[in-house]
Design an enzyme around this catalytic site. Structure first.
Site, mmCIF file in Angstrom:
data_model
loop_
_atom_site.group_PDB
_atom_site.id
_atom_site.type_symbol
_atom_site.label_atom_id
_atom_site.label_comp_id
_atom_site.label_asym_id
_atom_site.label_seq_id
_atom_site.Cartn_x
_atom_site.Cartn_y
_atom_site.Cartn_z
ATOM 1 N N GLU A 57 0.824 -1.217 0.000
ATOM 2 C CA GLU A 57 0.000 0.000 0.000
ATOM 3 C C GLU A 57 0.855 1.262 0.000
ATOM 4 O O GLU A 57 1.748 1.426 0.827
ATOM 5 C CB GLU A 57 -0.929 -0.010 1.222
ATOM 6 C CG GLU A 57 -1.726 1.252 1.438
ATOM 7 C CD GLU A 57 -2.699 1.530 0.317
ATOM 8 O OE1 GLU A 57 -2.802 2.708 -0.090
ATOM 9 O OE2 GLU A 57 -3.356 0.587 -0.162
ATOM 10 N N THR A 60 -6.231 2.473 -5.613
ATOM 11 C CA THR A 60 -5.932 1.050 -5.444
ATOM 12 C C THR A 60 -6.763 0.186 -6.388
ATOM 13 O O THR A 60 -6.248 -0.775 -6.979
ATOM 14 C CB THR A 60 -6.189 0.607 -3.990
ATOM 15 O OG1 THR A 60 -5.316 1.331 -3.128
ATOM 16 C CG2 THR A 60 -5.944 -0.883 -3.820
ATOM 17 N N HIS A 78 -1.103 3.339 4.803
ATOM 18 C CA HIS A 78 -2.069 4.202 4.119
ATOM 19 C C HIS A 78 -2.114 5.560 4.806
ATOM 20 O O HIS A 78 -1.951 5.665 6.023
ATOM 21 C CB HIS A 78 -3.461 3.548 4.144
ATOM 22 C CG HIS A 78 -4.436 4.118 3.156
ATOM 23 N ND1 HIS A 78 -4.913 5.403 3.234
ATOM 24 C CD2 HIS A 78 -5.017 3.568 2.066
ATOM 25 C CE1 HIS A 78 -5.752 5.620 2.240
ATOM 26 N NE2 HIS A 78 -5.835 4.527 1.514
ATOM 27 N N ASP A 128 0.917 -0.030 -5.238
ATOM 28 C CA ASP A 128 -0.316 0.272 -5.976
ATOM 29 C C ASP A 128 -0.358 1.702 -6.517
ATOM 30 O O ASP A 128 -0.835 1.950 -7.613
ATOM 31 C CB ASP A 128 -1.544 -0.009 -5.118
ATOM 32 C CG ASP A 128 -1.597 0.836 -3.851
ATOM 33 O OD1 ASP A 128 -0.535 1.300 -3.386
ATOM 34 O OD2 ASP A 128 -2.702 1.013 -3.298
ATOM 35 N N HIS A 129 0.151 2.656 -5.730
ATOM 36 C CA HIS A 129 0.134 4.057 -6.155
ATOM 37 C C HIS A 129 1.020 4.851 -5.210
ATOM 38 O O HIS A 129 1.560 4.321 -4.242
ATOM 39 C CB HIS A 129 -1.291 4.617 -6.174
ATOM 40 C CG HIS A 129 -2.029 4.459 -4.866
ATOM 41 N ND1 HIS A 129 -1.743 5.213 -3.746
ATOM 42 C CD2 HIS A 129 -3.031 3.622 -4.494
ATOM 43 C CE1 HIS A 129 -2.533 4.856 -2.756
ATOM 44 N NE2 HIS A 129 -3.325 3.887 -3.174
#
Length: 697
Positions: free
Chosen positions: A256, A305, A422, A482-483
């Site tokens: 994440e 995501t 996150h 993911d990003h």
């Protein structure tokens, strides 16, 4: 409220508004699980039923004739009560809210609930209609007499305008608390929490109509045109890596919000001592059993995501606006990895996520992707001490997942969506605190490296379990970012951490790199690859590694390990990166120096403009496929449409156990190969404090 006012039409309007408001709040607190994280969310929840209730009920104020006005008002009130109660029942069974598609497909709802309707009914549910009965009886007994005086049109119009202004204020507050709520559509839970059942239903209706219009205009001829375009694009693979992971389990581990710069990065504490942020992931990254990539970019849009999942498992981009999962995930036909691996290679497919199943509409999209099993938050033991707003923390998530994974028939394809790293990077349990924070002057950044370190330890514990259980040697484990974690607006504040005096647009583009590690135990040809690629390229790469010829699939990506691949990374916003330069809104930067090339090398600038046409075409192809649902017309893949009506995530563990029992001695699950004994005890986990105490002994 005086009797005179109650007996007026406006008094009747206020009575119905108050009753519906009260019932909505009752549902929020008793039947829905809408997590509230701050006072603003509580306030929004308290007011969100009012505006739309007033707006709908104001309709009857415009009717002059007495009886039709009261009947209309009561029917609107009854319909809104039914809508609320229908969502209560549906939520109780599916932990989700009704969509327009579900309502229109009433047969599917009946099949979903069926004989369980009586079981779902609880005594307190009578309260949702008790007031409807009371109001009707009062009218029949003339205790609430009709007011024959019509409401003046100007006054009725004022009530409508007031409700619209109230709704506008509600939306502004919602966007303040959750930016992008209506454009990104994170979750139906969020829409209900911030806007209420009525507004959510209208919003879903609008989105459903928009999608249906685009789909209605699409035709098989549109698909054939795109097939021809893709055939003209080179699709080379690496013959040397073809089939090196054949028949192995495929395990995705979601990193994440992980930037590539986390790899090998060390943080200095207040004493000047260095602390490696992700020591275990680093060891995998440099392992000769790993194919790692240092120029691998995320390519997500507003779907974040969920867009990464779309890219990784379909080799297609997300949408230009909003999230594909939320808008099209439950409607479209996909040629996704789970369905392909199930139908063509006999894999068991499962996804694991310690958050609500309807977040990003996963519970519907995963069915369309072909996931046979989905273990969401309802399968995990979650409390305030081991979770935060985005779900279960990584250590308990991986540990609790074992009792489900051990029952998957091998080979399996399993995706683990970890969430602890996150935003806002600050909500670890007390026993997990201790890794030094950085000091950038932005509290939302300062904890980023500490949460990344926590995730690293969780992944190490998971790998230790894979080795102890015997799964490790028979698996290909893919770790991917993911990003971005630190947004473009905040990333500049990290410049001192990387020894930079200034932070440029080129630096921001470089920060879009994310880790990719394909770890295959038992092979020794791994290396750190410098090719430029993105998430859209991962599926073709993995299919080649497991020995599957993807020539007939509609994939926009290319094998990352192909020696002659075109090194072009397309971003959802139209920017791109090639092996030589990076393009950002018309500006071209040298990849080695970061120098702006618009004027110093005009020939490169002109070349970039031609490449931009290819970028736009690739995005257009993806948008046409997704928005028109064109894969429903594509049959060359050899895949059958996923029968979503046969997939249920309600009792996935029971389903797996019944499969084990049916297969008997032929069962290939870890549980079965371990002599019918659980492997849960093989999973070892400790807190940061415990690890620190051991290190200091």
């Amino acid at each position: 409220m005086t009797k005179h006012k109650l007996n007026s039409r406006f008094g009747f309007f206020l009575l119905l508004t108050i009753l519906l408001w009260a019932k909505n709040l009752f549902a929020y607190s008793v039947d829905f699980d809408l997590r509230l994280d701050n006072a603003l969310q509580v306030f929004i929840l308290l007011i969100n039923p009012i505006a739309t209730t007033m707006l709908f009920l104001s309709i009857f104020l415009f009717i002059n004739r007495t009886r039709p006005a009261y009947i209309t008002g009561y029917l609107i009130y009854l319909l809104l009560s039914i809508l609320l109660f229908a969502n209560v029942i549906y939520y109780q069974e599916f932990t989700d809210f009704l969509t327009i598609d579900t309502i229109l497909g009433a047969g599917k709802v009946a099949n979903g609930l069926g004989e369980s309707a009586i079981r779902l009914f609880k005594p307190h549910h009578m309260l949702y209609f008790l007031d409807c009965v009371v109001v009707l009886v009062l009218f029949l007994l003339k205790k609430l007499p009709f007011d024959t005086r019509p409401v003046r049109a100007r006054f009725a119009f004022s009530v409508t305008i007031a409700s619209l202004l109230f709704l506008s204020g509600n939306i502004i507050l919602a966007e303040t608390s959750r930016p992008g709520l209506l454009t990104r559509t994170f979750s139906r839970d969020y829409l209900v929490k911030y806007l209420g059942i009525n507004a959510y239903t209208v919003y879903d209706g609008v989105k459903t109509y928009e999608v249906s219009q685009i789909r209605a205009q699409a035709s098989p001829n549109d698909m054939e045109k795109l097939v021809e375009k893709l055939r003209q694009q080179p699709k080379e693979t690496n013959a040397e890596t073809f089939g090196i992971a054949k028949d192995k389990n495929i395990i995705y581990v979601h990193l994440e919000s992980a930037h590539q710069f986390l790899i090998d990065y060390k943080v200095k504490d207040e004493n000047g001592e260095e602390h490696e942020v992700m020591p275990f992931v680093n060891s995998l990254y440099h392992n000769n059993s790993s194919f790692s990539f240092d120029n691998f970019y995320h390519q997500v849009g507003a779907g974040k995501t969920s867009d990464a999942e779309t890219l990784l498992e379909n080799s297609l981009f997300g949408l230009n606006q909003g999230a594909l999962f939320s808008q099209l995930g439950g409607k479209n036909t996909f040629n996704a990895a789970p369905a392909l691996l199930d139908q063509k290679l006999g894999y068991t497919t499962a996804a694991f996520h310690g958050n609500a199943g309807n977040f990003w509409n996963r519970n519907e999209t995963y069915k369309k992707f072909g996931y046979q099993h989905f273990f969401d938050s309802s399968y995990y033991k979650i409390n305030d001490g081991n979770s935060f707003q985005y779900g279960l923390h990584d250590k308990p998530f991986f540990q609790q997942s074992v009792k489900y994974m051990e029952h998957l028939q091998q080979p399996f394809y399993a995706k683990f969506l970890a969430v602890s790293n996150h935003y806002p990077f600050s909500e670890l349990p007390d026993t997990e605190l201790g890794f030094p924070n950085v000091d950038t002057g932005d509290s939302t950044i300062d904890g980023y490296f500490a949460t990344a370190n926590y995730t690293d330890t969780a992944i190490k514990e998971f790998f230790d379990y894979l080795k102890a259980s015997g799964l490790y040697e028979n698996s290909m484990i893919v770790l991917y970012g993911d990003h971005y974690g630190i947004s473009d607006s905040r990333i500049k504040k990290t410049k001192e951490l990387f020894g930079k005096e200034d932070w440029t647009t080129f630096d921001t583009m470089q920060a879009q790199k994310v880790p990719l590690i394909i770890h295959i135990p038992g092979q020794d040809k791994g290396t750190v690859n410098h090719t430029y690629g993105g998430q859209v390229d991962l599926l073709p790469t993995l299919l080649n590694m497991i020995g599957y010829d993807s020539e007939n699939l509609m994939l926009l990506g290319n094998d990352l390990l192909s020696p002659n691949r075109e090194q072009l990374v397309v971003f959802r916003n139209g920017n791109f990166v090639s092996k030589d330069y990076s393009y950002h809104k018309g500006d071209v930067y040298d990849n080695q120096t970061g120098e702006l090339l618009n004027f110093s090398q005009p020939e490169v600038f002109e070349e970039a403009k031609e490449v931009k046409k290819k970028v736009d075409e690739q995005l257009a192809i993806s948008d046409q496929i997704n928005n028109g649902d064109l894969l429903r017309f594509y049959h060359h893949s050899g895949l059958n449409p996923v029968k979503t009506e046969q997939i249920s995530y309600k009792n996935s563990l029971d389903t797996l156990l019944s499969i084990e029992k049916k297969l008997g001695d032929h069962s290939t699950s870890v549980f079965s190969t371990n002599g019918g004994r659980s492997t849960e005890e093989l999973y070892k986990t400790k807190s940061y404090e415990e690890y620190a105490e051991e290190a200091n002994k």
